[in-house]
Design an enzyme around this catalytic site. Structure first.
Site, PDB file in Angstrom:
ATOM      1  N   LYS A   1       0.870  -1.191   0.000  1.00  0.00           N
ATOM      2  CA  LYS A   1       0.000   0.000   0.000  1.00  0.00           C
ATOM      3  C   LYS A   1       0.895   1.225   0.000  1.00  0.00           C
ATOM      4  O   LYS A   1       2.011   1.168   0.517  1.00  0.00           O
ATOM      5  CB  LYS A   1      -0.876   0.021   1.258  1.00  0.00           C
ATOM      6  CG  LYS A   1      -2.130   0.842   1.110  1.00  0.00           C
ATOM      7  CD  LYS A   1      -3.241   0.024   0.481  1.00  0.00           C
ATOM      8  CE  LYS A   1      -4.449   0.866   0.142  1.00  0.00           C
ATOM      9  NZ  LYS A   1      -5.594  -0.004  -0.231  1.00  0.00           N
TER      10      LYS A   1
ATOM     11  N   ASP B   1      -6.878   4.264  -4.761  1.00  0.00           N
ATOM     12  CA  ASP B   1      -7.561   4.141  -3.463  1.00  0.00           C
ATOM     13  C   ASP B   1      -8.184   5.530  -3.246  1.00  0.00           C
ATOM     14  O   ASP B   1      -8.367   6.268  -4.230  1.00  0.00           O
ATOM     15  CB  ASP B   1      -6.552   3.766  -2.361  1.00  0.00           C
ATOM     16  CG  ASP B   1      -7.224   3.257  -1.086  1.00  0.00           C
ATOM     17  OD1 ASP B   1      -7.598   2.077  -1.044  1.00  0.00           O
ATOM     18  OD2 ASP B   1      -7.415   4.043  -0.133  1.00  0.00           O
TER      19      ASP B   1
ATOM     20  N   GLY C   1     -20.348   7.102   2.295  1.00  0.00           N
ATOM     21  CA  GLY C   1     -19.424   7.519   1.238  1.00  0.00           C
ATOM     22  C   GLY C   1     -20.186   7.888  -0.021  1.00  0.00           C
ATOM     23  O   GLY C   1     -21.398   7.663  -0.119  1.00  0.00           O
ATOM     24  N   PHE C   2     -19.477   8.503  -0.971  1.00  0.00           N
ATOM     25  CA  PHE C   2     -20.089   8.710  -2.291  1.00  0.00           C
ATOM     26  C   PHE C   2     -19.030   8.603  -3.372  1.00  0.00           C
ATOM     27  O   PHE C   2     -19.113   9.214  -4.427  1.00  0.00           O
ATOM     28  CB  PHE C   2     -20.878  10.035  -2.372  1.00  0.00           C
ATOM     29  CG  PHE C   2     -20.057  11.289  -2.223  1.00  0.00           C
ATOM     30  CD1 PHE C   2     -19.443  11.879  -3.325  1.00  0.00           C
ATOM     31  CD2 PHE C   2     -19.906  11.883  -0.985  1.00  0.00           C
ATOM     32  CE1 PHE C   2     -18.689  13.038  -3.179  1.00  0.00           C
ATOM     33  CE2 PHE C   2     -19.156  13.046  -0.833  1.00  0.00           C
ATOM     34  CZ  PHE C   2     -18.539  13.616  -1.935  1.00  0.00           C
ATOM     35  N   GLY C   3     -18.036   7.778  -3.088  1.00  0.00           N
ATOM     36  CA  GLY C   3     -16.956   7.589  -4.059  1.00  0.00           C
ATOM     37  C   GLY C   3     -17.273   6.438  -4.985  1.00  0.00           C
ATOM     38  O   GLY C   3     -18.424   6.009  -5.137  1.00  0.00           O
ATOM     39  N   ASN C   4     -16.210   5.975  -5.596  1.00  0.00           N
ATOM     40  CA  ASN C   4     -16.290   4.917  -6.572  1.00  0.00           C
ATOM     41  C   ASN C   4     -16.934   3.630  -6.023  1.00  0.00           C
ATOM     42  O   ASN C   4     -17.738   2.983  -6.684  1.00  0.00           O
ATOM     43  CB  ASN C   4     -14.834   4.634  -6.968  1.00  0.00           C
ATOM     44  CG  ASN C   4     -14.721   3.740  -8.128  1.00  0.00           C
ATOM     45  OD1 ASN C   4     -15.404   3.922  -9.107  1.00  0.00           O
ATOM     46  ND2 ASN C   4     -13.877   2.746  -7.994  1.00  0.00           N
ATOM     47  N   VAL C   5     -16.586   3.314  -4.785  1.00  0.00           N
ATOM     48  CA  VAL C   5     -17.068   2.063  -4.194  1.00  0.00           C
ATOM     49  C   VAL C   5     -18.571   2.159  -3.927  1.00  0.00           C
ATOM     50  O   VAL C   5     -19.345   1.265  -4.310  1.00  0.00           O
ATOM     51  CB  VAL C   5     -16.278   1.719  -2.909  1.00  0.00           C
ATOM     52  CG1 VAL C   5     -16.813   0.444  -2.284  1.00  0.00           C
ATOM     53  CG2 VAL C   5     -14.787   1.596  -3.203  1.00  0.00           C
ATOM     54  N   ALA C   6     -18.997   3.268  -3.301  1.00  0.00           N
ATOM     55  CA  ALA C   6     -20.429   3.460  -3.017  1.00  0.00           C
ATOM     56  C   ALA C   6     -21.228   3.427  -4.315  1.00  0.00           C
ATOM     57  O   ALA C   6     -22.297   2.795  -4.393  1.00  0.00           O
ATOM     58  CB  ALA C   6     -20.641   4.795  -2.295  1.00  0.00           C
ATOM     59  N   TRP C   7     -20.696   4.056  -5.337  1.00  0.00           N
ATOM     60  CA  TRP C   7     -21.378   4.092  -6.645  1.00  0.00           C
ATOM     61  C   TRP C   7     -21.614   2.674  -7.179  1.00  0.00           C
ATOM     62  O   TRP C   7     -22.738   2.326  -7.580  1.00  0.00           O
ATOM     63  CB  TRP C   7     -20.522   4.922  -7.616  1.00  0.00           C
ATOM     64  CG  TRP C   7     -20.891   4.819  -9.052  1.00  0.00           C
ATOM     65  CD1 TRP C   7     -22.003   5.342  -9.648  1.00  0.00           C
ATOM     66  CD2 TRP C   7     -20.150   4.155 -10.084  1.00  0.00           C
ATOM     67  NE1 TRP C   7     -21.980   5.047 -10.997  1.00  0.00           N
ATOM     68  CE2 TRP C   7     -20.859   4.318 -11.289  1.00  0.00           C
ATOM     69  CE3 TRP C   7     -18.941   3.454 -10.113  1.00  0.00           C
ATOM     70  CZ2 TRP C   7     -20.402   3.786 -12.501  1.00  0.00           C
ATOM     71  CZ3 TRP C   7     -18.484   2.929 -11.305  1.00  0.00           C
ATOM     72  CH2 TRP C   7     -19.225   3.095 -12.482  1.00  0.00           C
TER      73      TRP C   7
HETATM   74  N1  GLU Z   1      -7.301   0.146  -3.024  1.00  0.00           N
HETATM   75  C1  GLU Z   1      -8.047  -1.029  -3.342  1.00  0.00           C
HETATM   76  C2  GLU Z   1      -8.095  -1.931  -2.131  1.00  0.00           C
HETATM   77  O1  GLU Z   1      -8.171  -1.464  -1.027  1.00  0.00           O
HETATM   78  C3  GLU Z   1      -7.585  -1.692  -4.614  1.00  0.00           C
HETATM   79  C4  GLU Z   1      -6.152  -2.131  -4.630  1.00  0.00           C
HETATM   80  C5  GLU Z   1      -5.681  -2.650  -5.974  1.00  0.00           C
HETATM   81  O2  GLU Z   1      -6.478  -2.751  -6.908  1.00  0.00           O
HETATM   82  O3  GLU Z   1      -4.470  -2.953  -6.063  1.00  0.00           O
HETATM   83  O4  GLU Z   1      -8.112  -3.135  -2.213  1.00  0.00           O
END
Ligand code: GLU
Length: 452
Positions: free
Chosen positions: A131, A171, A242-248
């Protein structure tokens, strides 16, 4: 044989990690959650005993911290801090996102890299854990400032990554635009066109379904959880943060399966839309996110039928399924109590570590279906793994092909969690299941590779 007390082992282990990593509360939280479930498992497996596997997994293989100097549009010089935590490469190259947010520090990235190791293992794809990120705040920055920052960040990071070494992705604060700028700078400096990053645009090696993948995967996972109690999404009320990519992605897929999401949230408060966030409103979420304002409140200007609750979290809204999709520690014991009182049946984490340890324990005690992010949000990184495969074979798969594989992977993770997490009364402890299932593959690889 000497009788040892497993609780004592857990306490000794945690004390050591605490002493070694002071001032890293998020990292300690993530390690504790794993330790209480994995140490008893290790104690029951003679081949793992004494191999210091969890000790080794809790120490990054490498931590890179670097200066990121850049110049803003007014000509002023800024200095941010960049990080890449290369946590574990036992089962594949380091893999994990890059976060740009003012809260980024060593503790946050170590917790994320630690969780990523287990998450990536659960996907069954060959990816180690990593990360990275920076305390850079993208809010209010111009496009050119974002580009210069990404270039400055990559100028250093490119020395440490590569398609066979470490493959970053997005992320919080890092989406398609940032990945594009990061990729461009890597290619320029290294003179290589490779799959060194995932989440790329379709024109230069990206995968279909990657933007939707985390959210879709969460809902596929939740669907499996509901199935264990003979239920599905049809007619369910779902609260999302949230309202980002994941929530969408979550909201899109829930609608497709017949459920209704009624909330989203931002740092300013939450939106309650009793009519449901459906149709055009889902597309508007992309606009809201792209506006860069980071304010959920803007939603009510566009859709006045909805309510805005300043400074509050959406967990006070009665729901059947709750999906925290914002950030770490956004759901605490008080929130968990309200959710349980209101009859929630399933809590599926979409963010990384959104629930505090106390909140998790409350859900488990009340036998609510609860899955940790490292299991239920693994669809994002799994699809990154599929992007790496497509880059390696120099082919692009159709949406259907990627989506089918994503769904299979999520069903597989659910099964692994169930196999290791099923308790005597039939209740599935997904926390235990995910931690042990994620641990086993990494542990086997580490044992085979010796003390390195
Ligand atoms: N940031 C995302 C996660 O928390 C995706 C990581 C990735 O695709 O390498 O898993």
């Amino acid at each position: 044989m000497e009788h040892y007390n497993v609780d004592q082992k857990i306490q000794d282990f945690i004390a050591k990690i605490e002493a070694k990593n002071p001032n890293e509360p998020e990292f300690l939280q993530a390690v504790k959650e794993v330790a209480v479930t994995v140490i008893p498992f290790i104690a029951s497996r003679p081949q793992y005993n004494g191999m210091k596997l969890l000790e080794r997994m809790s120490e990054p293989e490498r931590t890179i911290i670097f200066r990121v100097p850049w110049v803003d549009d007014q000509g002023e010089i800024h200095v941010n801090r960049g990080f890449r935590i290369q946590m574990n490469s036992a089962i594949g190259p380091y893999k994990g996102g890059i976060r740009f947010h003012p809260t980024v520090n060593l503790s946050v990235l170590k917790f994320l890299a630690f969780e990523q190791t287990f998450k990536n293992s659960l996907t069954t794809l060959p990816m180690g854990g990593g990360k990275g990120g920076s305390d850079f705040d993208p809010q209010g920055k111009s496009d050119m400032e974002i580009m210069r920052f990404c270039q400055a960040f990559m100028t250093e990071m490119c020395k440490h990554i590569g398609p066979e070494t470490d493959v970053p992705a997005g992320d919080i604060g890092v989406g398609a635009r940032e990945i594009g700028y990061l990729f461009g700078q890597y290619k320029k400096i290294r003179n290589e066109f490779t799959g060194v990053l995932t989440g790329k645009g379709l024109a230069y090696g990206g995968s279909l379904i990657r933007p939707e993948a985390t959210g879709y995967g969460v809902v596929y996972f939740a669907e499996q959880m509901l199935k264990t109690i003979d239920q599905d999404f049809n007619g369910k009320t779902v609260t999302v943060s949230g309202f980002g990519n994941v929530a969408w992605g979550v909201i899109k897929k829930v609608e497709e399966l017949g459920g209704t999401c009624v909330t989203i949230s931002g740092p300013d408060g939450y939106i309650y839309d009793k009519d449901g966030i459906t149709g055009d409103k889902i597309d508007y979420l992309l606009e809201l996110r792209a506006s860069g304002n980071n304010r959920a409140e803007d939603y009510v200007k566009k859709f006045p039928g909805a309510e805005f609750h300043a400074g509050k979290r959406p967990w006070e809204v009665k729901c059947d399924v709750a999906i925290p999709a914002a950030t770490q520690n956004e759901l605490d014991l008080e929130d968990a109590k309200i959710l349980v009182e209101n009859g929630v049946v399933c809590v599926t984490e979409a963010a990384n570590m959104p629930s505090t340890l106390e909140a998790i324990n409350h859900f488990l005690e009340h036998k609510v279906l609860f899955s940790p992010g490292k299991a239920s949000n693994a669809g994002g990184v799994a699809t990154s793994g599929l992007e790496m495969t497509q880059n390696s074979i120099r082919l692009n798969w159709s949406s259907e092909e990627v989506d089918t594989r994503l769904k299979e992977i999520m069903i597989g993770i659910h099964k692994a969690c169930r196999d290791y997490g099923k308790e005597e009364d039939g209740y599935v402890n997904y926390v235990k299941g995910a931690n042990i299932a994620g641990f086993v593959k990494v542990a086997e690889a580490m044992l085979a590779q010796g003390v390195v």
